[in-house]
Scaffold this active site. Structure first.
Site, PDB file in Angstrom:
ATOM      1  N   GLU A 235       0.821  -1.222   0.000  1.00  0.00           N
ATOM      2  CA  GLU A 235       0.000   0.000   0.000  1.00  0.00           C
ATOM      3  C   GLU A 235       0.852   1.268   0.000  1.00  0.00           C
ATOM      4  O   GLU A 235       0.607   2.200   0.756  1.00  0.00           O
ATOM      5  CB  GLU A 235      -0.961  -0.010   1.194  1.00  0.00           C
ATOM      6  CG  GLU A 235      -1.919  -1.190   1.168  1.00  0.00           C
ATOM      7  CD  GLU A 235      -2.993  -1.170   2.253  1.00  0.00           C
ATOM      8  OE1 GLU A 235      -2.719  -0.656   3.355  1.00  0.00           O
ATOM      9  OE2 GLU A 235      -4.090  -1.676   1.996  1.00  0.00           O
ATOM     10  N   ASP A 308      -8.308  -9.191   4.039  1.00  0.00           N
ATOM     11  CA  ASP A 308      -8.116  -8.054   4.935  1.00  0.00           C
ATOM     12  C   ASP A 308      -9.179  -7.973   6.026  1.00  0.00           C
ATOM     13  O   ASP A 308     -10.074  -7.130   5.937  1.00  0.00           O
ATOM     14  CB  ASP A 308      -8.129  -6.760   4.104  1.00  0.00           C
ATOM     15  CG  ASP A 308      -7.585  -5.576   4.872  1.00  0.00           C
ATOM     16  OD1 ASP A 308      -7.134  -5.773   6.001  1.00  0.00           O
ATOM     17  OD2 ASP A 308      -7.622  -4.459   4.329  1.00  0.00           O
ATOM     18  N   GLU A 336     -12.601  -2.474  12.258  1.00  0.00           N
ATOM     19  CA  GLU A 336     -12.635  -1.711  11.003  1.00  0.00           C
ATOM     20  C   GLU A 336     -13.776  -2.167  10.099  1.00  0.00           C
ATOM     21  O   GLU A 336     -14.459  -1.349   9.488  1.00  0.00           O
ATOM     22  CB  GLU A 336     -11.290  -1.876  10.276  1.00  0.00           C
ATOM     23  CG  GLU A 336     -11.270  -1.257   8.893  1.00  0.00           C
ATOM     24  CD  GLU A 336      -9.917  -1.390   8.195  1.00  0.00           C
ATOM     25  OE1 GLU A 336      -8.973  -1.937   8.782  1.00  0.00           O
ATOM     26  OE2 GLU A 336      -9.823  -0.926   7.041  1.00  0.00           O
TER      27      GLU A 336
END
Ligand code: BDP
Length: 633
Positions: A235, A308, A336
């Site tokens: 990323e 993820d 998240e």
């Protein structure tokens, strides 16, 4: 019942330690005795001696009202065990490294943190040391956590500047008496950013010398420093691949700088380059060929699933493919992708599910991305404290059942076991899966915030594997990502019997069906229903489960202090509305492809057009407030 509830500090700041903290003592052994007295357990015998052969570091024996340990920290763990009435026996930790990872930035914000700002007050350090550091250390010690990474994996190079290292040393000094070693996340390009070296190539002598000098500087300040956590070539973060080197070459260079001091490198395997390969296969494709090339003090840190931190993923196949490399699992305690601090999702069942597929003893260590911030009760959602607690307990003993853990937590936190609440919490993660992404669906979140649904999201120019249609593949034939031999064949990365089971539409566990297969809408499920009806049924089931949680919570009113009760009740109300939002968005959207009607009894509350117009307008890192959510739908 009510008396116990009244004893509970209603701001939640004491966590599961519902008695006044004793004053700090000179040694962990004295602290152990002080904790026992403070908790009302009097003066049990505490024997610390290195002659207890059955004990590993940190382990302890409870016999009658005697605690035997081979170190002061072991005695402290034994004291907390007695305080939670854990029973007699010999207790050894499964892992020697049980770490929290904070994704805290130096400006006080927390990436994916939903409980306020960072507890690390960098501006005040090192002169002023917040009392919270010690409270934090004590809470962690009470559940056996013995390592912490203070800063975000998207690491600012500044953390390694001398000014910051002095601040880090001040924090480390607060954590040390509780047996917690301090680690830092480091930016691979630090030598270039901090000292203008022309390269960060791990084979360059000047770079090697820079990291060795930096390690020496750190250990002069923090003699028991734990080591580095590294997110590299992931990323947008710099890494060894920028210089034509491998992850192993990068990790080993850092490991050699730390080796003389006894430090460890935790090197993350969360990588996915912008290639054509199925994202679920990429970490394996990149890391598996490096098996056996890492130095002994490197541990490869692998997220539990291949994508993820989704509400449900299969385990990452890297756990099957790197037997000559030390490996550790990374769980995400912060929610998240599970409703952030608005939704109740007790995560121990998810983590136990992982350990049912990946043998705990095949791993060397364990890490969890922390869910705490500076909110008074640490985790914003009062019941999310249970996830911090459960992570610590599973890190110590991955074989503990989620039910044992939640009952321990409830008894300590509320002084009783409120009727139905343990069952409610145990069912909560599956409810989230049902109303968000049942049957193996994944990553159909809104692009910006990972909170609400956006299965339709298409953004011109964005990487396809950041967008929901990449994952759900809805079309007129069916739904789901074909990862069998006829598709990306990600199933083949797994060991047997999983490879064959995942790869076969008729043998794949239904919980993961749409993860591994593109399934026709009229495919017969085990229930006898078509895929479409089953999907509708699961979304509805998830919504109804949350409605049930609200009733259970109402009925528990007498056993919980009024402030905490009201706080959780309000969050559950938001969760129910969100569950309805998810159900409507997904069923109305996927229904356009299936062309099949909603089964009887499922009545959407919104139209697809309304839901497509919802724009939370918040940044990637905020949890939307209930008021904002209500105003939009
Ligand atoms: C993703 C998060 C991102 C993290 C990344 C990571 O969205 O904020 O930086 O993982 O783990 O889940 O590195």
């Amino acid at each position: 019942m009510l008396a116990a509830a009244v004893a509970f500090a209603t701001d939640g700041s004491q966590l599961w330690l519902q008695y006044d903290a004793p004053a700090p003592e000179a040694t962990p052994e004295l602290t152990a005795r002080a904790e026992l007295r403070a908790a009302g357990l009097g003066d049990p015998t505490v024997i610390v001696s290195d002659t207890f052969a059955a004990l590993r570091p940190g382990g302890f024996i409870i016999a009658g009202d005697t605690i035997k340990a081979s170190s002061g920290i072991g005695a402290l763990y034994g004291a907390f065990h007695m305080i939670r009435r854990g029973g007699e026996g010999t207790f050894n930790p499964a892992y020697q490294l049980r770490a929290l990872n904070h994704w805290d930035n130096l400006d006080g914000t927390i990436e994916r943190g939903y409980a306020g700002s960072s507890i690390w007050l960098w501006d005040e350090l090192p002169d002023s040391v917040s009392p919270r550091y010690r409270q934090y250390a004590r809470a962690n010690a009470s559940i056996g956590i013995n390592a912490t990474v203070l800063n975000n994996v998207n690491a600012s190079p500044a953390i390694l500047s001398h000014d910051y290292l002095v601040k880090v040393a001040a924090i480390a000094g607060q954590l040390r008496p509780y047996g917690i070693r301090t680690f830092l996340a480091v930016n691979f390009a630090s030598p270039m950013v901090l000292d203008s070296l022309p390269t960060a190539d791990p084979l360059d002598p000047a770079v090697i010398a820079w990291w060795q000098a930096k390690a020496d500087e750190i250990y002069a300040l923090i003699p028991d420093f734990g080591g580095f956590l590294v997110k590299a070539n992931s990323e947008g973060q710099p890494g060894p691949c920028d210089f034509g080197r491998t992850h192993a070459e990068g990790a080993n260079m850092l490991a050699q700088a730390l080796a003389a001091h006894g430090g460890t490198v935790m090197w993350r395997a969360f990588v996915y380059s912008p290639s054509d390969a199925d994202r679920a296969k990429q970490a394996y494709l990149e890391f598996q060929p490096l098996d056996g090339q890492f130095d002994p003090n490197v541990i490869v840190q692998i997220k539990n699933g291949p994508i993820d931190f989704q509400p449900r993923e299969p385990y990452s196949p890297l756990f099957d493919g790197m037997h000559s490399t030390a490996r550790m699992v990374e769980f995400q305690i912060t929610q998240e992708y599970l409703g952030q601090s608005n939704h109740m999702a007790y995560l121990a069942p998810m983590w136990s599910e992982f350990f049912n597929s990946v043998e705990p003893s095949s791993l060397q260590a364990i890490a969890g991305v922390s869910n705490i911030g500076d909110s008074a009760n640490w985790t914003a959602h009062p019941l999310a404290q249970a996830n911090w607690y459960a992570f610590g307990r599973l890190a110590w003993d991955p074989g503990l059942s989620p039910e044992t853990i939640v009952r321990e937590w409830l008894a300590q936190t509320f002084g009783n076991d409120p009727r139905g609440v343990a069952e409610m919490m145990l069912a909560s993660r599956e409810a989230v899966v049902d109303y968000m992404m049942p049957l193996g669906l994944h990553h159909i979140f809104a692009f910006g915030h990972h909170y609400g649904p956006e299965p339709w999201c298409e953004i011109e120019g964005a990487r396809p594997d950041w967008l929901p249609p990449y994952y759900h593949r809805a079309d007129s034939i069916g739904l789901g990502f074909d990862r069998s031999a006829s598709g990306s064949d990600a199933a083949a990365q797994y060991r047997e019997p999983w490879a064959s089971a995942f790869g076969d539409i008729n043998r794949c566990p239904e919980e993961l069906l749409l993860w591994f297969h593109h399934v026709p809408w009229d495919h017969r499920m085990r229930s006898g229903m078509t895929l479409w009806d089953e999907l509708c049924h699961r979304y509805q089931r998830g919504l109804e489960a949350v409605a049930g949680f609200r009733r259970t919570w109402d009925e528990a009113r007498q056993s919980i202090d009024p402030k905490t009760h009201a706080d959780v009740a309000a969050r559950l109300a938001t969760q129910e509305k969100d569950a309805r939002w998810w159900r409507d968005a997904c069923l109305l959207y996927f229904g356009q492809f299936s062309g099949m009607p909603l089964p009887d009894g499922i009545q959407p509350n919104h139209t697809l057009e309304e839901l497509k117009a919802v724009d939370l307008g918040i940044s990637n890192f905020e949890c939307p407030s209930p008021e904002l959510l209500d105003s939009l739908r």
